[in-house]
Design a protein around this motif. Structure first.
Motif, PDB file in Angstrom:
ATOM      1  N   HIS A 178     -10.456   1.859   8.847  1.00 17.00           N
ATOM      2  CA  HIS A 178     -11.111   1.971  10.155  1.00 17.00           C
ATOM      3  C   HIS A 178     -10.147   2.496  11.218  1.00 17.00           C
ATOM      4  CE1 HIS A 178     -14.312  -0.309   8.236  1.00 17.00           C
ATOM      5  NE2 HIS A 178     -15.065  -0.060   9.275  1.00 17.00           N
ATOM      6  N   ILE A 179      -8.895   2.079  11.164  1.00 11.30           N
ATOM      7  CA  ILE A 179      -7.942   2.569  12.160  1.00 11.30           C
ATOM      8  C   ILE A 179      -7.663   4.052  11.939  1.00 11.30           C
ATOM      9  CG2 ILE A 179      -5.493   2.445  12.821  1.00 11.30           C
ATOM     10  CD1 ILE A 179      -5.726  -0.546  12.854  1.00 11.30           C
ATOM     11  N   TYR A 197      -1.539  -3.298  15.451  1.00  9.65           N
ATOM     12  CA  TYR A 197      -0.316  -3.254  14.655  1.00  9.65           C
ATOM     13  C   TYR A 197       0.852  -2.768  15.503  1.00  9.65           C
ATOM     14  CZ  TYR A 197      -3.296  -3.994  10.645  1.00  9.65           C
ATOM     15  OH  TYR A 197      -4.192  -4.533   9.764  1.00  9.65           O
ATOM     16  N   GLN A 198       1.897  -3.534  15.491  1.00 10.54           N
ATOM     17  CA  GLN A 198       3.109  -3.186  16.224  1.00 10.54           C
ATOM     18  C   GLN A 198       4.286  -3.196  15.263  1.00 10.54           C
ATOM     19  OE1 GLN A 198       2.785  -2.269  19.348  1.00 10.54           O
ATOM     20  NE2 GLN A 198       0.620  -2.880  19.448  1.00 10.54           N
ATOM     21  N   ASP A 199       5.335  -2.450  15.619  1.00  6.87           N
ATOM     22  CA  ASP A 199       6.533  -2.471  14.790  1.00  6.87           C
ATOM     23  C   ASP A 199       7.128  -3.879  14.768  1.00  6.87           C
ATOM     24  OD1 ASP A 199       6.396   0.186  14.099  1.00  6.87           O
ATOM     25  OD2 ASP A 199       7.550   0.850  15.840  1.00  6.87           O
ATOM     26  N   ILE A 200       7.571  -4.296  13.591  1.00  4.72           N
ATOM     27  CA  ILE A 200       8.108  -5.650  13.410  1.00  4.72           C
ATOM     28  C   ILE A 200       9.625  -5.614  13.546  1.00  4.72           C
ATOM     29  CG2 ILE A 200       8.219  -7.631  11.858  1.00  4.72           C
ATOM     30  CD1 ILE A 200       5.403  -6.927  12.836  1.00  4.72           C
ATOM     31  N   PRO A 374       4.109   4.613   3.565  1.00  3.23           N
ATOM     32  CA  PRO A 374       5.223   3.866   2.952  1.00  3.23           C
ATOM     33  C   PRO A 374       6.002   3.009   3.936  1.00  3.23           C
ATOM     34  CG  PRO A 374       5.830   6.162   3.243  1.00  3.23           C
ATOM     35  CD  PRO A 374       4.387   6.051   3.651  1.00  3.23           C
ATOM     36  N   THR A 375       5.639   3.063   5.224  1.00  6.72           N
ATOM     37  CA  THR A 375       6.360   2.266   6.228  1.00  6.72           C
ATOM     38  C   THR A 375       5.513   1.121   6.784  1.00  6.72           C
ATOM     39  OG1 THR A 375       5.634   3.643   8.105  1.00  6.72           O
ATOM     40  CG2 THR A 375       7.613   4.347   6.913  1.00  6.72           C
ATOM     41  N   GLY A 376       4.298   0.972   6.286  1.00  9.04           N
ATOM     42  CA  GLY A 376       3.383   0.009   6.904  1.00  9.04           C
ATOM     43  C   GLY A 376       3.285  -1.335   6.231  1.00  9.04           C
ATOM     44  N   GLN A 377       4.099  -1.588   5.210  1.00  2.00           N
ATOM     45  CA  GLN A 377       3.938  -2.806   4.421  1.00  2.00           C
ATOM     46  C   GLN A 377       4.203  -4.077   5.231  1.00  2.00           C
ATOM     47  OE1 GLN A 377       5.478   0.091   3.008  1.00  2.00           O
ATOM     48  NE2 GLN A 377       3.386   0.353   2.259  1.00  2.00           N
ATOM     49  N   VAL A 378       5.278  -4.080   5.977  1.00  2.00           N
ATOM     50  CA  VAL A 378       5.639  -5.305   6.726  1.00  2.00           C
ATOM     51  C   VAL A 378       4.631  -5.542   7.848  1.00  2.00           C
ATOM     52  CG1 VAL A 378       7.388  -6.358   8.214  1.00  2.00           C
ATOM     53  CG2 VAL A 378       8.072  -5.158   6.124  1.00  2.00           C
ATOM     54  N   ARG A 379       4.227  -4.484   8.563  1.00  5.89           N
ATOM     55  CA  ARG A 379       3.256  -4.652   9.655  1.00  5.89           C
ATOM     56  C   ARG A 379       1.947  -5.247   9.146  1.00  5.89           C
ATOM     57  NH1 ARG A 379       5.186   0.559  10.886  1.00  5.89           N
ATOM     58  NH2 ARG A 379       3.293   1.522  10.034  1.00  5.89           N
ATOM     59  N   ASP A 386      -0.541 -13.846  10.032  1.00  6.66           N
ATOM     60  CA  ASP A 386      -0.973 -14.463  11.292  1.00  6.66           C
ATOM     61  C   ASP A 386      -2.446 -14.882  11.220  1.00  6.66           C
ATOM     62  OD1 ASP A 386       1.510 -14.162  12.442  1.00  6.66           O
ATOM     63  OD2 ASP A 386       1.019 -12.251  13.413  1.00  6.66           O
ATOM     64  N   LEU A 387      -3.292 -14.009  10.670  1.00  9.90           N
ATOM     65  CA  LEU A 387      -4.716 -14.330  10.570  1.00  9.90           C
ATOM     66  C   LEU A 387      -4.957 -15.487   9.615  1.00  9.90           C
ATOM     67  CD1 LEU A 387      -6.362 -10.771  10.512  1.00  9.90           C
ATOM     68  CD2 LEU A 387      -6.646 -12.528  12.277  1.00  9.90           C
ATOM     69  N   ILE A 388      -4.278 -15.489   8.478  1.00 10.24           N
ATOM     70  CA  ILE A 388      -4.454 -16.582   7.513  1.00 10.24           C
ATOM     71  C   ILE A 388      -4.023 -17.902   8.126  1.00 10.24           C
ATOM     72  CG2 ILE A 388      -3.588 -17.525   5.334  1.00 10.24           C
ATOM     73  CD1 ILE A 388      -3.564 -14.656   4.254  1.00 10.24           C
ATOM     74  N   ALA A 389      -2.890 -17.886   8.816  1.00 13.86           N
ATOM     75  CA  ALA A 389      -2.436 -19.123   9.473  1.00 13.86           C
ATOM     76  C   ALA A 389      -3.458 -19.597  10.494  1.00 13.86           C
ATOM     77  CB  ALA A 389      -1.080 -18.881  10.129  1.00 13.86           C
TER      78      ALA A 389
END
Length: 803
Positions: A178-179, A197-200, A374-379, A386-389
């Motif tokens: 969707h994004i 989504y923001q850089d971590i 390949p750079t989006g895994q951590v985000r 956060d959502l699961i918590a």
């Protein structure tokens, strides 16, 4: 690819209707195939509060409920075991139509009825009856904060939505979310993309105290990130999350699995949630195996996974097929307390091979095999954690692990603004081009007044050349805005190659001989392929679409016989077919691919009647010699008839060679093969190797004009008695060789067998036609040539000239 319009609006602000959004996306290259409205109105359905529950006097399994529906208290007979006083419930009042169809396809309209003698004015509904889930076991109990009489749609926060089905092309993996779609829409609408989504910031600590992660095959797994959430409570997802997943065709499962599916469809990064306590030794090892592995996936299917397939393993055994599907041994269940969230980047080609080999395509493999960011895994994993918590009441463990043996290199592509305008036919300034590229996150920087250097975002692996950036500018600018040109260039077609000229000549020759062109499948069933050639020559497909299409054809005859069967069954009796197509054989070398010999053949095939019954005579069937004549006519037109030699292997096959190369084979289809294709009539097939023909110099020589002789031909008839096993073709070849250039043509006009010429003998009569372009020939001119021919035939074949 399903896209929810309501979901899309969370990332880009627009008042456009769903139809207008679909039109914009189609013009952007994201073609919208269908537009579907979803969501229930729940008309005449309200929140009710159960005031009292009592037993039904005439039925053990029914109970009578007094339900406050706002303006009145209704008596409703209910059979659900979990109904109780004090509950808020969903009530369909009299006149409401249920959203879910009955088994017969009709929709139930609620009426005031008597059930076992007691009046019932409405229906207390379950999730399944409202189309909100699969739970049939009891009624749906609502939150206590709702007010009796409140519209059910308002209480549940049910929204109507529109779902767009996008025909996603393989070069746009970024739009499989969707994004990704919202980014394109925001660019064309000149709006801001609102991404959560923001850089971590790199973590000060990792999860090494809780989990050990090791990648043994970095060629197949470039990155593996993990987050952990403790003290979770597995339960149902909130209504908003269920609605998002249901809109794109997914079934809600629980508040953990639903979040991973939500992230996949939100940003395109596949995730997997492990029950941490089920991971042996609290280890994650990413590796493949040299032998096939038996593995039971989440769908409860035991699969034999080919050697070389990448697995996610714990300390003892595989727990997931990397990038495809998890295993049942480590899946999240009702008793799960700690979640390990996997977010990885796997090699696209490996995932594609694994998915094809297993005949198992999932939402995850669909995205991995096309190439994710390949750079989006951590985000992505951080947002999921956060959502699961939040939804499970769990606690996010500080820090994360990120094993990253292969880093993606940034890619820069330069584009000239003059080139943009030249290719698109526009007059854009460099500022306008720069703005468009910025809106798509290409990070352009000016090199001079005409050139932009763009850093290509990692989620766009398809952009590698200047023309790719020009396409991006064009689709956002909108091709409809490009002015119509006032002039158009004259483009001369490319001249045909020698190969194309040869193929067209052969097609023309076949058509001129009254053959009809067919085009057949290059795949046959295994049974059909075995009827036509030895199995050692076969090339089988790894993942056939069906058992009818498993083996690449070694000959064109299979397609011809299928076409014959089809036409004979429809009462067609005169069948003359030709086809030009590729054939494939297993080989030590290979034409284009090692181990695969690929040639182009011309097939000529005959079956049925040459002529029908008429008042002039009886019907006549095709014969082998009809086909032979047609093949030799083609050789004649190609200018190679004098170079071909004939060889026979048996009574069913004849081959033509030039030197040591077989250029054509003629066959009488044997009875076993005909019956295998369900054909009763005789059939004859010739296959000419076009690939080998194209290598002959004579084929490509220019055709010259030769004057027609002013003088008549001199015909000489001669009959020769020879043994039964002597072939007419061999005699003809010798006649041509001995007669020389004076002989214009020779053909058989009679064959005779009888007692008066002796047993095991036959007489073959030839008509020799001589021609001289300078004079009229007489018997004196021809007789020496004939004597030379007769002498050679006597020496070679013991032939006797009949008087």
């Amino acid at each position: 690819m399903k896209i929810s319009v309501n979901w899309l609006r969370e990332y880009v602000e627009t008042e456009l209707s769903a139809t207008d959004i679909a039109e914009k996306l189609t013009l952007l290259g994201l073609e919208v195939e269908t537009i579907e409205s979803i969501g229930q109105e729940f008309n005449q359905m309200v929140v009710g509060r159960v005031n009292d529950v009592r037993d039904h006097p005439n039925a053990d399994k029914l109970r009578i409920c007094d339900v406050n529906i706002g303006d009145t208290v209704s008596q409703i007979v209910c059979g659900a075991p979990n109904v109780a006083a004090g509950q808020n419930v969903a009530v369909a009042t009299v006149g409401a139509t249920m959203p879910e169809p009955l088994p017969n396809g009709e929709y139930l309209t609620i009426k005031k009825v008597k059930l076992r003698g007691e009046s019932s004015e409405g229906m207390i509904c379950s999730e399944a009856e409202l189309g909100l889930g699969n739970d049939h076991s009891g009624i749906m109990v609502l939150n206590d904060t709702f007010t009796p009489g409140q519209p059910l749609k308002e209480a549940l926060g049910i929204e109507q939505d529109t779902v767009l089905e996008i025909a996603l092309t393989p070069n746009r993996p970024d739009a499989a979310s969707h994004i990704g779609v919202a980014r394109d829409l925001a660019a064309v609408l000149n709006q801001t993309l609102h991404s959560p989504y923001q850089d971590i910031v790199p973590a000060e600590q990792d999860l090494s105290d809780d989990i050990t992660i090791k990648i043994e095959n970095s060629d197949k797994c470039h990155r593996y990130a993990a987050f952990m959430v403790k003290n979770v409570t597995i339960g149902k997802s909130p209504a908003w999350l269920k609605q998002r997943l249901q809109a794109v065709g997914l079934r809600p499962i629980n508040n953990v699995v639903d979040v991973t599916n939500f992230i996949l469809h939100e940003v395109g990064q596949p995730l997997h949630a492990f029950d941490y306590d089920k991971l042996s030794d609290h280890k994650i090892v990413v590796k493949d195996f040299d032998e096939p592995v038996s593995f039971t996936t989440l769908d409860d299917v035991e699969r034999t996974v080919p050697a070389g397939t990448l697995f996610i393993c714990d300390g003892k055994q595989p727990v997931a097929i990397a990038g495809v599907m998890g295993g049942e041994e480590s899946e999240v269940g009702p008793d799960t307390k700690t979640i390990l969230i996997e977010s990885a980047y796997f090699n696209p080609s490996h995932i594609r091979r694994a998915s094809k080999a297993l005949a198992l395509q999932t939402d995850s493999s669909y995205r991995f095999e096309r190439g994710i960011d390949p750079t989006g895994q951590v985000r992505a994993a951080k947002r999921a954690a956060d959502l699961i918590a939040e939804l499970s009441g769990g606690t996010l463990v500080p820090g994360y692990s990120d094993v990253h043996p292969v880093s993606a290199e940034p890619r820069h592509v330069e584009v000239r603004n003059s080139r943009i305008n030249r290719l698109l036919g526009t007059d854009l300034s460099i500022e306008e081009s720069e703005t468009i590229l910025e809106s798509l996150e290409f990070e352009p920087s000016r090199k001079d007044k005409n050139r932009l250097t763009c850093k290509v975002p990692y989620f766009r692996p398809d952009v590698t050349r200047e023309v790719d950036l020009i396409e991006e500018v064009g689709r956002v600018y909108d091709y409809n805005n490009i002015p119509r040109p006032t002039t158009s260039p004259f483009v001369a077609p490319e001249p045909l190659t020698d190969w194309e000229i040869l193929v067209e000549r052969l097609r023309e020759y076949a058509v001129s001989q009254a053959y009809k062109e067919i085009s057949t499948n290059s795949l046959l069933s295994k049974k059909e392929a075995q009827l036509l050639s030895d199995e050692t020559n076969h090339i089988d497909t790894l993942n056939p679409v069906s058992q009818e299409n498993t083996t690449l054809r070694t000959h064109l005859a299979g397609g011809f016989l299928k076409a014959v069967k089809y036409n004979l069954s429809r009462n067609e009796e005169q069948l003359r077919f030709f086809e030009i197509g590729h054939v494939f054989q297993a080989s030590d070398g290979g034409t284009w691919i090692n181990g695969v010999r690929e040639h182009t053949n011309l097939l000529l095939g005959l079956c049925g009647l040459k002529s029908r019954d008429t008042w002039k005579g009886d019907a006549e069937s095709f014969s082998f010699f009809d086909l032979k004549a047609d093949v030799e006519a083609i050789f004649e037109r190609l200018g190679i008839s004098d170079k071909t030699e004939q060889q026979t292997q048996n009574n069913y096959n004849l081959t033509y060679t030039i030197g040591n190369t077989v250029i054509a084979s003629l066959s009488i289809i044997d009875e076993e093969t005909r019956h295998g294709f369900d054909i009763e009539k005789d059939a004859f097939v010739a296959e000419i190797d076009v690939t080998e023909l194209s290598k002959l110099e004579e084929i490509h020589r220019d055709t010259g004009y030769q004057n027609v002789s002013r003088y008549p031909a001199f015909d000489f008839d001669a009959a020769f008695v020879v043994d039964q096993d002597v072939r007419a073709a061999d005699l003809e070849k010798t006649i041509r060789a001995e007669a020389g250039s004076a002989l214009q043509s020779v053909h058989v006009f009679d064959v005779y067998e009888g007692e008066n010429i002796g047993n095991s003998k036959k007489s073959i009569a030839f008509r020799l036609s001589f021609l001289d372009s300078n004079k009229t020939l007489s018997i004196k001119d021809v007789e020496p040539i004939v004597k030379k021919v007769v002498h050679q035939l006597e020496r070679t074949y013991d032939a006797k000239l009949r008087s």
